[in-house]
Every structure is written in C-alpha cells, then in structure tokens.
Design a protein around this motif. Structure first.
Motif, PDB file in Angstrom:
ATOM      1  N   LEU A  16       0.831  -1.205   0.000  1.00  0.00           N
ATOM      2  CA  LEU A  16       0.000   0.000   0.000  1.00  0.00           C
ATOM      3  C   LEU A  16       0.868   1.258   0.000  1.00  0.00           C
ATOM      4  O   LEU A  16       0.554   2.248  -0.661  1.00  0.00           O
ATOM      5  CB  LEU A  16      -0.923  -0.001   1.224  1.00  0.00           C
ATOM      6  N   ALA A  17       1.953   1.202   0.752  1.00  0.00           N
ATOM      7  CA  ALA A  17       2.834   2.372   0.850  1.00  0.00           C
ATOM      8  C   ALA A  17       3.569   2.629  -0.459  1.00  0.00           C
ATOM      9  O   ALA A  17       3.643   3.772  -0.933  1.00  0.00           O
ATOM     10  CB  ALA A  17       3.836   2.176   1.988  1.00  0.00           C
ATOM     11  N   SER A  20       1.367   4.035  -3.402  1.00  0.00           N
ATOM     12  CA  SER A  20       0.798   5.377  -3.289  1.00  0.00           C
ATOM     13  C   SER A  20       1.710   6.400  -3.955  1.00  0.00           C
ATOM     14  O   SER A  20       2.929   6.312  -3.836  1.00  0.00           O
ATOM     15  CB  SER A  20       0.580   5.740  -1.821  1.00  0.00           C
ATOM     16  N   PRO A  21       1.149   7.380  -4.675  1.00  0.00           N
ATOM     17  CA  PRO A  21       1.969   8.383  -5.357  1.00  0.00           C
ATOM     18  C   PRO A  21       2.813   9.197  -4.378  1.00  0.00           C
ATOM     19  O   PRO A  21       2.375   9.518  -3.278  1.00  0.00           O
ATOM     20  CB  PRO A  21       0.922   9.278  -6.042  1.00  0.00           C
ATOM     21  N   GLY A  22       4.017   9.491  -4.779  1.00  0.00           N
ATOM     22  CA  GLY A  22       4.922  10.266  -3.948  1.00  0.00           C
ATOM     23  C   GLY A  22       6.171  10.615  -4.732  1.00  0.00           C
ATOM     24  O   GLY A  22       6.198  10.463  -5.971  1.00  0.00           O
TER      25      GLY A  22
END
Length: 213
Positions: A16-17, A20-22
C-alpha cells in the motif's frame, strides 16, 4: 514465533505504501518520459537500494535518534525538499522537441543510467516520510521478539519488492505503443512532474516547520 503472519502483514502494508503516489513515483515517471525505459529502471533500482538504508538504520537504532532529535530530522527534511526543488526546476524548463529531436531524445537513454540511479537513491534515501514509515513498521508491526535474521529477510524483501514495482511501472510507462508519443509530447509530462516535485518539496518544508514550531 510464526514467520508468515507477520511477513504477510508487512508485505500488505508495504504494498500500500509503495503503490501510493509520492516522490519515488514522480522520479520514475519523469525518467521514463524523458529518458526511456533503461533510465527509469536504473532509477527504480536506486529507490530499491535506498530501502536497505532505511532498514539498516531502523535495525541498529539510528532511526530512533533521527526521529527524537528535532533539528536532525528537520535537516533531513530540508535536504530532501532541496533535492526535490533541484529536480523540479530542471523538469519545469523542459522544452517541446522538434520531430528531429525525437531521435536525439532516444539516444539520451544511454548515458543516463548512473544519474537516474543516483536520483532514485537520493530521493528515497532522504525522504523523511520513508524514515517515519520504517520506524513505525519496526516499532508497531514487527515484534520485539522477532529474530534479527527475520528482520533482515523482511528488509531484503521490501527492497526487492520496491525495485520490482517501479521496474514494472517503468515497463508500463515506456510501452512501445506510447514511446513515440512520449518522446514528442513528453515535455508536458516533464513539466507536470516538475509541478508535482515542487508541490512535494513545499509540502515537506511546510510540514517540517509546522511540526517543528
């Protein structure tokens, strides 16, 4: 203790981490659009290797020192934001290529490997959110009774899984059907990534000074 339940929990949270966009996603997308698959894969490998950096300082306790020393954590945040700003200004200056420039852009993929790898490594390695994620992971999900060898396996898995995820993303973003389009119109994506990197840098600085005040 049982290995698999804890491992599956870690794998789920990590998935999940990483999805995720980043900053990591922005870097891979930028290199995929601007320099092609090879550079994007190198950036992905750099991101994956940087995971081992976070795992290492979490295992030896340095991460706790970073978290509990406000000025040191704020310095890490400022360095990360500064690097994102450096990347953003280059992306924002991307120009529209002529038809003949498409070949030149294709040839740029060759020498960009080390630079892309370094960009991926630094972006993830200086990311304070990654620091907090791994500190939380080792403090909350991973039991204090978990053998050290298990923790090393977890760390290696997360590094490989991260690199694999972004390598897969690199292949998807540089599919041959859209490669020509990206070479000619990719400067718009480059500029968009510049805006995203700029926003991420400002967000990092803002959260750092708000939390530190």
């Amino acid at each position: 203790m049982s290995f698999w339940p804890e491992f599956l929990m870690i794998a789920s949270v990590h998935l999940l981490a990483v999805a995720s966009p980043g900053p990591d996603f922005a870097i891979v997308l930028r290199y995929a659009v601007r320099f092609g698959r090879r550079a994007a894969i190198f950036a992905s490998l750099g991101i994956g290797l940087a995971i081992l950096l976070h795992v290492t300082y979490s295992l030896v306790g340095i991460g706790v020192i970073i978290k509990t020393t406000p000025w040191l954590f704020q310095l890490l945040t400022v360095l990360a934001a500064g690097y994102l700003l450096y990347l953003a200004q280059g992306a924002l200056r991307a120009q529209a290529p002529s038809a003949g420039d498409a070949v030149a852009l294709e040839q740029q993929t060759r020498p960009a490997g080390l630079k892309a790898f370094t960009a991926g490594f630094i972006t993830n390695g200086l990311n304070p959110k990654a620091t907090l994620f791994f500190l939380s992971l080792f403090a909350v999900i991973i039991s204090a009774e978990t053998p050290f060898s298990y923790k090393v396996i977890y760390g290696i898995y997360m590094a490989l899984a991260t690199a694999s995820w972004f390598c897969l993303l690199s292949f998807l973003l540089t599919n041959s059907k859209i490669r020509g389009f990206l070479l000619l119109k990719g400067y718009w994506f480059d500029r968009l990534m510049g805006v995203l990197l700029l926003a991420l840098a400002v967000k990092l600085l803002f959260s750092s000074f708000v939390d530190g005040s």
